[in-house]
Design an enzyme around this catalytic site. Structure first.
Site, mmCIF file in Angstrom:
data_model
loop_
_atom_site.group_PDB
_atom_site.id
_atom_site.type_symbol
_atom_site.label_atom_id
_atom_site.label_comp_id
_atom_site.label_asym_id
_atom_site.label_seq_id
_atom_site.Cartn_x
_atom_site.Cartn_y
_atom_site.Cartn_z
ATOM 1 N N CYS A 5 2.979 -6.366 9.297
ATOM 2 C CA CYS A 5 4.008 -6.476 8.252
ATOM 3 C C CYS A 5 5.384 -6.791 8.818
ATOM 4 O O CYS A 5 6.278 -7.214 8.084
ATOM 5 C CB CYS A 5 4.071 -5.192 7.427
ATOM 6 S SG CYS A 5 2.471 -4.684 6.814
ATOM 7 N N HIS A 48 10.603 -4.334 3.655
ATOM 8 C CA HIS A 48 9.167 -4.570 3.497
ATOM 9 C C HIS A 48 8.687 -3.771 2.284
ATOM 10 O O HIS A 48 9.098 -2.632 2.079
ATOM 11 C CB HIS A 48 8.427 -4.136 4.768
ATOM 12 C CG HIS A 48 6.941 -4.194 4.599
ATOM 13 N ND1 HIS A 48 6.301 -5.298 4.091
ATOM 14 C CD2 HIS A 48 5.972 -3.268 4.845
ATOM 15 C CE1 HIS A 48 5.006 -5.061 4.042
ATOM 16 N NE2 HIS A 48 4.779 -3.839 4.481
ATOM 17 N N ASN A 64 1.784 -4.799 -1.593
ATOM 18 C CA ASN A 64 2.152 -5.006 -0.190
ATOM 19 C C ASN A 64 1.529 -6.314 0.301
ATOM 20 O O ASN A 64 0.307 -6.408 0.426
ATOM 21 C CB ASN A 64 1.642 -3.809 0.630
ATOM 22 C CG ASN A 64 1.909 -3.958 2.122
ATOM 23 O OD1 ASN A 64 2.351 -5.003 2.585
ATOM 24 N ND2 ASN A 64 1.637 -2.904 2.868
HETATM 25 N N1 ACO Z 1 -6.383 6.825 -6.836
HETATM 26 C C1 ACO Z 1 -6.488 8.162 -6.997
HETATM 27 N N2 ACO Z 1 -6.442 9.016 -5.957
HETATM 28 C C2 ACO Z 1 -6.268 8.495 -4.736
HETATM 29 C C3 ACO Z 1 -6.144 7.121 -4.509
HETATM 30 C C4 ACO Z 1 -6.218 6.273 -5.621
HETATM 31 N N3 ACO Z 1 -6.101 4.933 -5.516
HETATM 32 N N4 ACO Z 1 -5.979 6.909 -3.181
HETATM 33 C C5 ACO Z 1 -5.991 8.100 -2.592
HETATM 34 N N5 ACO Z 1 -6.172 9.064 -3.518
HETATM 35 C C6 ACO Z 1 -6.261 10.498 -3.334
HETATM 36 C C7 ACO Z 1 -6.630 10.865 -1.926
HETATM 37 O O1 ACO Z 1 -8.025 10.819 -1.787
HETATM 38 C C8 ACO Z 1 -6.103 12.281 -1.838
HETATM 39 O O2 ACO Z 1 -7.021 13.136 -2.438
HETATM 40 P P1 ACO Z 1 -7.382 14.570 -1.781
HETATM 41 O O3 ACO Z 1 -6.066 15.301 -1.723
HETATM 42 O O4 ACO Z 1 -8.363 15.115 -2.717
HETATM 43 O O5 ACO Z 1 -7.904 14.223 -0.404
HETATM 44 C C9 ACO Z 1 -4.867 12.254 -2.735
HETATM 45 O O6 ACO Z 1 -4.978 11.082 -3.521
HETATM 46 C C10 ACO Z 1 -3.545 12.271 -2.014
HETATM 47 O O7 ACO Z 1 -3.554 11.349 -0.981
HETATM 48 P P2 ACO Z 1 -2.312 11.194 -0.054
HETATM 49 O O8 ACO Z 1 -2.684 10.292 1.052
HETATM 50 O O9 ACO Z 1 -1.744 12.521 0.292
HETATM 51 O O10 ACO Z 1 -1.255 10.504 -1.047
HETATM 52 P P3 ACO Z 1 0.170 9.957 -0.704
HETATM 53 O O11 ACO Z 1 1.149 10.545 -1.613
HETATM 54 O O12 ACO Z 1 0.469 10.002 0.769
HETATM 55 O O13 ACO Z 1 0.037 8.406 -1.097
HETATM 56 C C11 ACO Z 1 -0.307 6.300 -0.045
HETATM 57 C C12 ACO Z 1 -0.916 7.623 -0.448
HETATM 58 C C13 ACO Z 1 0.139 5.564 -1.290
HETATM 59 C C14 ACO Z 1 -1.344 5.481 0.693
HETATM 60 C C15 ACO Z 1 0.933 6.556 0.865
HETATM 61 O O14 ACO Z 1 0.571 7.471 1.876
HETATM 62 C C16 ACO Z 1 1.461 5.316 1.487
HETATM 63 O O15 ACO Z 1 2.014 4.441 0.832
HETATM 64 N N6 ACO Z 1 1.349 5.195 2.822
HETATM 65 C C17 ACO Z 1 1.850 4.033 3.532
HETATM 66 C C18 ACO Z 1 0.833 2.949 3.401
HETATM 67 C C19 ACO Z 1 1.329 1.685 4.062
HETATM 68 O O16 ACO Z 1 2.468 1.343 3.949
HETATM 69 N N7 ACO Z 1 0.470 0.994 4.730
HETATM 70 C C20 ACO Z 1 0.857 -0.228 5.386
HETATM 71 C C21 ACO Z 1 -0.297 -1.095 5.355
HETATM 72 S S1 ACO Z 1 0.148 -2.638 6.025
HETATM 73 C C22 ACO Z 1 -1.239 -3.394 6.526
HETATM 74 O O17 ACO Z 1 -2.233 -2.791 6.611
HETATM 75 C C23 ACO Z 1 -1.186 -4.838 6.861
#
Ligand code: ACO
Length: 332
Positions: free
Chosen positions: A117, A257, A287
């Protein structure tokens, strides 16, 4: 950079988004999720997704053509094409070479750059060095992704986050005091396991086992990436501002980003910027990795928000782990 060689600025912007849109309601039918969860945790409402016939180079080509047209630059005047992408059409030839041929940019050197990214900001920094030093006059830097092709559409942890698109910038020498004022790039390979695609490379070449294990898809420790992103985006932006000899109060727009609206809000808070000074499209685009920043920039410029003389701070984080920030005084 200020005081070193020629000043280099962005003289044209372009973007391309696939027509097809997948909404959160659509995703509710595919995985165990809800619109409410996706909106409150990420701010994403919909994303553009490429069809099976569309590759990364197709989006990059459209964005690149638009940027060149708007800059009034002919393809045969381009000296360098850099495409930042984690989703190239194939291992080789590079997506940049495919685009070079399609544009007819016969004089251009061309290569792909992989910093996930953060790739677009790495690309800007490289192109700027070539132009500042006088080696080249014109560069086309494109961030282009089809993340939908490496997304596991049955994994709710990741499939709600990503979108496809491309954004392009034409770089040329500009007048003193204008253009790119500073960069700050960084990496921490120790955090590589937080965000990875394990299969399909030389460590684990594609095999029945890698395919059955889903190792060709994005894997992510979301909450760890989140913490890293909030910390590093703030630090990187402040470092780049300091390197440009400006202060936080001089910033007109933050163009971050677009991974998660909560991350963007946290960074804006650290920089003490109100929402109207932050460019956001994560709600409509998700994203798009290396394409996020140039697409957001294009929207802000073409929409008339960014004006001559404005100070922009572009800041990214990504897999690697990598990060980057760039300060630009808009104009030529
Ligand atoms: N729908 C419903 N529930 C979900 C989903 C979904 N789509 N996805 C995850 N959950 C659940 C999880 O299983 C978890 O359940 P549990 O507590 O029973 O285990 C719960 O939601 C909470 O999950 P968290 O990971 O604590 O949620 P968080 O508030 O951290 O949000 C997220 C998750 C959106 C992924 C966040 O952590 C985030 O944005 N992280 C950064 C991601 C990022 O920027 N990645 C870059 C990728 S770039 C690339 O790959 C090229």
């Amino acid at each position: 950079m200020l005081g070193h060689g020629r000043n280099v600025g962005i003289v044209g912007v372009g973007s391309a988004l696939p027509e097809k849109i997948i909404t959160n309601r659509d995703l509710e039918k595919m995985v165990d999720t809800t619109t409410e969860w996706i909106v409150t945790r990420t701010g994403i409402r919909e994303r553009h997704i490429a069809g099976p016939e569309t590759a990364t180079s197709d989006l990059a080509l459209s964005a690149g053509r638009q940027a060149l047209r708007r800059a009034g630059v002919k393809a045969n005047e381009v000296d360098l094409i850099i495409i930042a992408t984690a989703t190239p059409d194939m291992a080789f030839p590079s997506t940049a070479c495919i685009v070079q041929a399609a544009l007819g940019a016969e004089s251009a050197a061309a290569f792909d750059l992989e910093a996930a990214c953060s790739g677009f900001l790495y690309g800007l920094a490289i192109a700027e060095q070539f132009i500042s030093s006088g080696i080249y006059d014109t560069a086309l830097v494109i961030g282009a992704e089809t993340l939908s092709k490496i997304t596991n559409w049955s994994d709710r942890n990741t499939c709600v986050l990503f979108g496809d698109g491309a954004g392009a910038c034409v770089l040329r020498p500009v007048s003193k005091g204008k253009g790119i004022l500073s960069h700050y790039l960084g990496a921490d390979g120790k955090g590589g396991e937080l965000l990875q695609i394990r299969g399909g490379g030389s460590r684990r070449p594609t095999s029945v086992d890698t395919l059955q294990g889903g190792l060709h898809y994005i894997e992510m420790l979301g909450s760890e990436v989140y913490k890293f992103a909030v910390r590093i985006m703030g630090e990187a932006a402040l470092e780049a501002i300091q390197r440009s000899h400006l202060s936080q109060r001089d910033i007109d727009f933050l163009i971050p980003h677009q991974a998660n609206h909560r991350i963007i809000k946290a960074v804006a808070k650290r920089l003490e910027l109100p929402p109207e000074q932050v460019v956001v499209n994560v709600d409509r685009c998700g994203n798009m990795s290396a394409a996020s920043i140039p697409v957001a920039l294009e929207e802000a410029v073409v929409g008339g928000r960014v004006k001559d003389g404005h100070i922009l701070v572009l800041v990214a984080f990504g897999a690697g782990l990598t990060w980057g920030a760039t300060v630009i005084r808009w104009g030529t």
